[in-house]
Motif scaffolding. Structure first.
Motif, PDB file in Angstrom:
ATOM      1  N   VAL A 192      39.866  40.009  37.289  1.00  0.00           N
ATOM      2  CA  VAL A 192      39.533  40.822  37.905  1.00  0.00           C
ATOM      3  C   VAL A 192      38.265  40.202  38.927  1.00  0.00           C
ATOM      4  O   VAL A 192      37.846  40.919  39.953  1.00  0.00           O
ATOM      5  CB  VAL A 192      38.828  42.137  37.081  1.00  0.00           C
ATOM      6  CG1 VAL A 192      39.830  42.671  36.341  1.00  0.00           C
ATOM      7  CG2 VAL A 192      37.507  41.816  36.332  1.00  0.00           C
ATOM      8  N   ASP A 193      37.764  39.098  38.985  1.00  0.00           N
ATOM      9  CA  ASP A 193      36.826  38.553  39.737  1.00  0.00           C
ATOM     10  C   ASP A 193      37.283  38.339  40.992  1.00  0.00           C
ATOM     11  O   ASP A 193      38.344  37.630  41.440  1.00  0.00           O
ATOM     12  CB  ASP A 193      36.484  37.159  39.463  1.00  0.00           C
ATOM     13  CG  ASP A 193      35.232  36.558  40.063  1.00  0.00           C
ATOM     14  OD1 ASP A 193      34.231  37.496  40.683  1.00  0.00           O
ATOM     15  OD2 ASP A 193      35.501  35.360  40.454  1.00  0.00           O
ATOM     16  N   GLN A 194      36.501  39.162  42.180  1.00  0.00           N
ATOM     17  CA  GLN A 194      37.260  38.805  43.470  1.00  0.00           C
ATOM     18  C   GLN A 194      36.130  37.899  44.313  1.00  0.00           C
ATOM     19  O   GLN A 194      36.263  37.853  45.523  1.00  0.00           O
ATOM     20  CB  GLN A 194      37.413  40.094  44.105  1.00  0.00           C
ATOM     21  CG  GLN A 194      38.399  41.159  43.674  1.00  0.00           C
ATOM     22  CD  GLN A 194      38.498  42.324  44.301  1.00  0.00           C
ATOM     23  OE1 GLN A 194      37.939  42.630  45.367  1.00  0.00           O
ATOM     24  NE2 GLN A 194      39.012  43.329  43.601  1.00  0.00           N
ATOM     25  N   GLY A 195      35.342  37.391  43.636  1.00  0.00           N
ATOM     26  CA  GLY A 195      34.195  36.408  44.005  1.00  0.00           C
ATOM     27  C   GLY A 195      32.932  37.336  44.247  1.00  0.00           C
ATOM     28  O   GLY A 195      31.772  36.626  44.499  1.00  0.00           O
ATOM     29  N   GLN A 196      32.896  38.537  43.930  1.00  0.00           N
ATOM     30  CA  GLN A 196      31.589  39.002  43.948  1.00  0.00           C
ATOM     31  C   GLN A 196      31.164  39.352  42.618  1.00  0.00           C
ATOM     32  O   GLN A 196      29.731  39.810  42.489  1.00  0.00           O
ATOM     33  CB  GLN A 196      32.071  40.753  44.434  1.00  0.00           C
ATOM     34  CG  GLN A 196      30.920  41.460  44.426  1.00  0.00           C
ATOM     35  CD  GLN A 196      30.405  41.918  45.916  1.00  0.00           C
ATOM     36  OE1 GLN A 196      30.790  41.122  46.709  1.00  0.00           O
ATOM     37  NE2 GLN A 196      29.594  42.757  46.082  1.00  0.00           N
ATOM     38  N   GLY A 197      31.599  39.005  41.254  1.00  0.00           N
ATOM     39  CA  GLY A 197      31.316  38.902  39.983  1.00  0.00           C
ATOM     40  C   GLY A 197      31.649  40.064  39.031  1.00  0.00           C
ATOM     41  O   GLY A 197      32.479  40.833  39.835  1.00  0.00           O
ATOM     42  N   VAL A 198      31.527  39.932  38.016  1.00  0.00           N
ATOM     43  CA  VAL A 198      32.188  40.843  36.889  1.00  0.00           C
ATOM     44  C   VAL A 198      31.078  41.284  35.892  1.00  0.00           C
ATOM     45  O   VAL A 198      30.291  40.595  35.384  1.00  0.00           O
ATOM     46  CB  VAL A 198      33.231  39.960  36.147  1.00  0.00           C
ATOM     47  CG1 VAL A 198      33.812  40.951  35.113  1.00  0.00           C
ATOM     48  CG2 VAL A 198      34.306  39.582  36.990  1.00  0.00           C
ATOM     49  N   LEU A 199      31.066  42.777  35.810  1.00  0.00           N
ATOM     50  CA  LEU A 199      30.168  43.460  34.851  1.00  0.00           C
ATOM     51  C   LEU A 199      31.153  43.810  33.779  1.00  0.00           C
ATOM     52  O   LEU A 199      32.212  44.333  33.855  1.00  0.00           O
ATOM     53  CB  LEU A 199      29.670  44.772  35.674  1.00  0.00           C
ATOM     54  CG  LEU A 199      28.762  45.740  34.760  1.00  0.00           C
ATOM     55  CD1 LEU A 199      27.473  44.870  34.504  1.00  0.00           C
ATOM     56  CD2 LEU A 199      28.424  47.092  35.892  1.00  0.00           C
ATOM     57  N   VAL A 200      30.606  43.231  32.432  1.00  0.00           N
ATOM     58  CA  VAL A 200      31.136  43.570  31.370  1.00  0.00           C
ATOM     59  C   VAL A 200      30.381  44.782  30.374  1.00  0.00           C
ATOM     60  O   VAL A 200      29.229  44.383  30.339  1.00  0.00           O
ATOM     61  CB  VAL A 200      31.670  42.321  30.514  1.00  0.00           C
ATOM     62  CG1 VAL A 200      32.059  42.783  29.244  1.00  0.00           C
ATOM     63  CG2 VAL A 200      32.112  41.148  31.285  1.00  0.00           C
ATOM     64  N   LEU A 201      30.994  45.870  30.148  1.00  0.00           N
ATOM     65  CA  LEU A 201      30.625  46.820  29.332  1.00  0.00           C
ATOM     66  C   LEU A 201      30.976  46.978  28.101  1.00  0.00           C
ATOM     67  O   LEU A 201      32.372  46.617  27.927  1.00  0.00           O
ATOM     68  CB  LEU A 201      30.835  48.222  30.333  1.00  0.00           C
ATOM     69  CG  LEU A 201      30.409  48.271  31.683  1.00  0.00           C
ATOM     70  CD1 LEU A 201      31.116  49.442  32.344  1.00  0.00           C
ATOM     71  CD2 LEU A 201      28.892  48.010  31.808  1.00  0.00           C
ATOM     72  N   THR A 202      29.766  47.093  27.131  1.00  0.00           N
ATOM     73  CA  THR A 202      30.365  47.274  25.918  1.00  0.00           C
ATOM     74  C   THR A 202      29.458  48.376  25.172  1.00  0.00           C
ATOM     75  O   THR A 202      28.431  49.050  25.640  1.00  0.00           O
ATOM     76  CB  THR A 202      30.019  45.947  24.990  1.00  0.00           C
ATOM     77  OG1 THR A 202      30.790  45.919  23.656  1.00  0.00           O
ATOM     78  CG2 THR A 202      28.628  45.432  25.066  1.00  0.00           C
ATOM     79  N   ASP A 203      29.964  48.972  23.895  1.00  0.00           N
ATOM     80  CA  ASP A 203      29.214  49.929  23.234  1.00  0.00           C
ATOM     81  C   ASP A 203      27.969  49.544  22.403  1.00  0.00           C
ATOM     82  O   ASP A 203      26.966  50.127  22.795  1.00  0.00           O
ATOM     83  CB  ASP A 203      30.385  50.706  22.392  1.00  0.00           C
ATOM     84  CG  ASP A 203      31.215  49.811  21.703  1.00  0.00           C
ATOM     85  OD1 ASP A 203      30.897  48.404  21.700  1.00  0.00           O
ATOM     86  OD2 ASP A 203      31.778  50.510  20.902  1.00  0.00           O
TER      87      ASP A 203
END
Length: 135
Positions: free
Chosen positions: A59-70
């Protein structure tokens, strides 16, 4: 098409699938940029973390990735932290937010066109502001 922050959810099953369905109801096609990992009691971190890492890379398009957890400290959060550390070691910008709720996810998806840092702050603010006493 502008690069967007990727979003990956790593949570106790079946919360991730339910969250995807909820935001699809509200936002429609916004979930195509969303990867979901519902972690089951029998899932082993050694098996799950590489799958999460693969989705972070996808999913990284070069802008970074936010990972969400509970829940911070729980198995899904530990898997998320490990996958993020592995992604960062490969040069991918990413971070983890815990305490996933619907307003947090809606904000993350709505503002994913911003930088990772801005998307993270919008998501965090949405999560906090979405918790109110209503009576």
């Amino acid at each position: 098409l502008a690069a967007m922050t990727g979003i990956v959810i790593v949570v106790h099953a079946p919360l991730g699938s339910a969250m995807r369905e909820s935001v699809a109801h509200v936002l429609g096609d916004a979930t195509e940029a969303l990867a979901v990992h519902d972690i089951h009691p029998e899932d082993l971190p050694d098996d799950a973390a590489p799958r999460v890492l693969a989705d972070i890379l996808r999913v990284d398009q070069g802008q970074g990735v936010l990972v969400l957890t509970d829940l911070i400290g729980a198995t899904p959060a530990n898997i998320a932290k490990r996958a993020v550390a592995d992604a960062q070691a490969q040069g991918i910008q990413c971070c983890v937010l815990a305490g996933l709720n619907t307003p947090m996810l809606l904000r993350a998806l709505t503002y994913r066109n911003l930088s990772l840092a801005e998307t993270r702050e919008k998501a965090l603010a949405g999560g906090v502001q979405g918790c109110l006493r209503v009576d």
